[in-house]
Design an enzyme around this catalytic site. Structure first.
Site, PDB file in Angstrom:
ATOM      1  CE  LYS A  35      -3.684  -1.983   2.220  1.00  0.00           C
ATOM      2  NZ  LYS A  35      -4.443  -2.875   3.625  1.00  0.00           N
TER       3      LYS A  35
ATOM      4  CD  GLN B 253      -3.427  -4.960   6.463  1.00  0.00           C
ATOM      5  OE1 GLN B 253      -2.905  -3.719   5.621  1.00  0.00           O
ATOM      6  NE2 GLN B 253      -4.019  -5.763   5.979  1.00  0.00           N
TER       7      GLN B 253
ATOM      8  CG  ASP C 214     -10.306  -0.707   4.367  1.00  0.00           C
ATOM      9  OD1 ASP C 214      -9.532  -1.275   2.947  1.00  0.00           O
ATOM     10  OD2 ASP C 214      -9.347  -1.315   5.754  1.00  0.00           O
TER      11      ASP C 214
END
Length: 288
Positions: free
Chosen positions: A53, A97, A120
């Site tokens: 990322k 995460q 997300d």
């Protein structure tokens, strides 16, 4: 003949190019999109994802802020950091995460992220908007699946879509997206899972079959209708290599299109995350 490979790397590159030009436009207006990624603990797979990322952010001109916290970090400390990032004008997207260490309540943490920075797409506010057909951010993996197929000219309209997997990250949101009365959707969707009886009876009806159940090579050739489109969202480590939830060797002989693992859905997820981060920055620019 064999199935056509749905090349996620190639399509992700195209999307990232489009995202890059949007970033350049925003920078001209004085806004540099910023993504904060929080990693708690030292899960090796999570570290790989976070590195990917970060690397992609740098390629596209997005500012990447990485927070590596020890696995002993308390839930309160993590929530305090998220609160600070919610208030930080230079941070447009916040990503925690997963998985988190067992002593931290994952749900409480995800709910604490501002819906306007939830790139997300996991916040209940954003999932609620998705359900009613007015999404702010689409969850990255389901959006990646939808976008990959559409860019190969595979439309969902009127198709039988069978999703094997009911997670909040892939199965359920993808079903919600594809059932909408909207362009790139309008499908008839069935959700199955590992507890479904006579699973093959459902999968054999699928024009488009999506496997996202986390069981290595669970979908076999005799479970797939001739000419179906097969999307494999699974990533499983088996004997030191990566395999999906689909038995690629068998299914690629039956399907018309199939995604590989790796190189199918994975690169699309990161591309869509970048698109969401830029969208968050654009929203801030428009609404202040």
């Amino acid at each position: 003949m064999g199935a056509v490979i749905l090349d996620g790397k190639k399509v992700a590159r195209e999307i990232k190019e489009q995202v890059k030009s949007k970033v350049e436009e925003l920078v001209k207006r004085g806004i540099t999109p910023g993504l904060a990624v929080i990693l708690v603990g030292d899960n090796p797979a999570s570290q790989v994802y976070v590195r990917n990322k970060e690397k992609t952010c740098h390629q596209l001109g997005i500012v990447s802020l990485r927070y590596d916290l020890p696995k002993e970090t308390t839930e309160e400390e993590l929530l305090k950091l998220i609160e600070e990032l919610n208030a930080n004008q230079n941070v447009h997207g916040i990503l925690v995460q997963l998985p988190l260490p067992a002593h931290i309540d994952e749900r409480r943490v995800l709910y604490s992220i501002s819906p306007n920075k939830d790139v997300d797409g996991f916040h209940p506010y954003n999932l609620g908007r998705l359900l009613i057909g007015d999404p702010l951010f689409l969850p990255c993996t389901p959006w990646g699946v939808q976008e990959l197929l559409l860019r190969y000219g595979i439309d969902f309209e009127g198709k039988n879509v069978v999703i094997v997997g009911r997670s909040n990250i892939v199965g359920k949101p993808l079903a919600m997206m594809l059932v909408q009365k909207a362009k790139g959707a309008n499908a008839t969707v069935s959700i199955c899972h590992t507890r479904t009886k006579n699973l093959h009876e459902y999968t054999l009806l699928a024009d488009i079959l999506v496997a996202a159940c986390g069981v290595p090579r669970m979908v076999k050739g005799n479970m797939v209708k001739e000419g179906a489109v097969v999307v494999d969202v699974g990533i499983n480590r088996v004997d030191g290599g990566l395999v999906g939830d689909v038995d690629f060797e068998e299914v690629s002989k039956v399907a018309s299109y199939i995604t590989p693992v790796p190189g199918g859905v994975g690169p699309m997820t990161i591309a869509m995350l970048m698109a969401n981060t830029v969208k968050a920055a654009e929203n801030l620019f428009q609404h202040g």
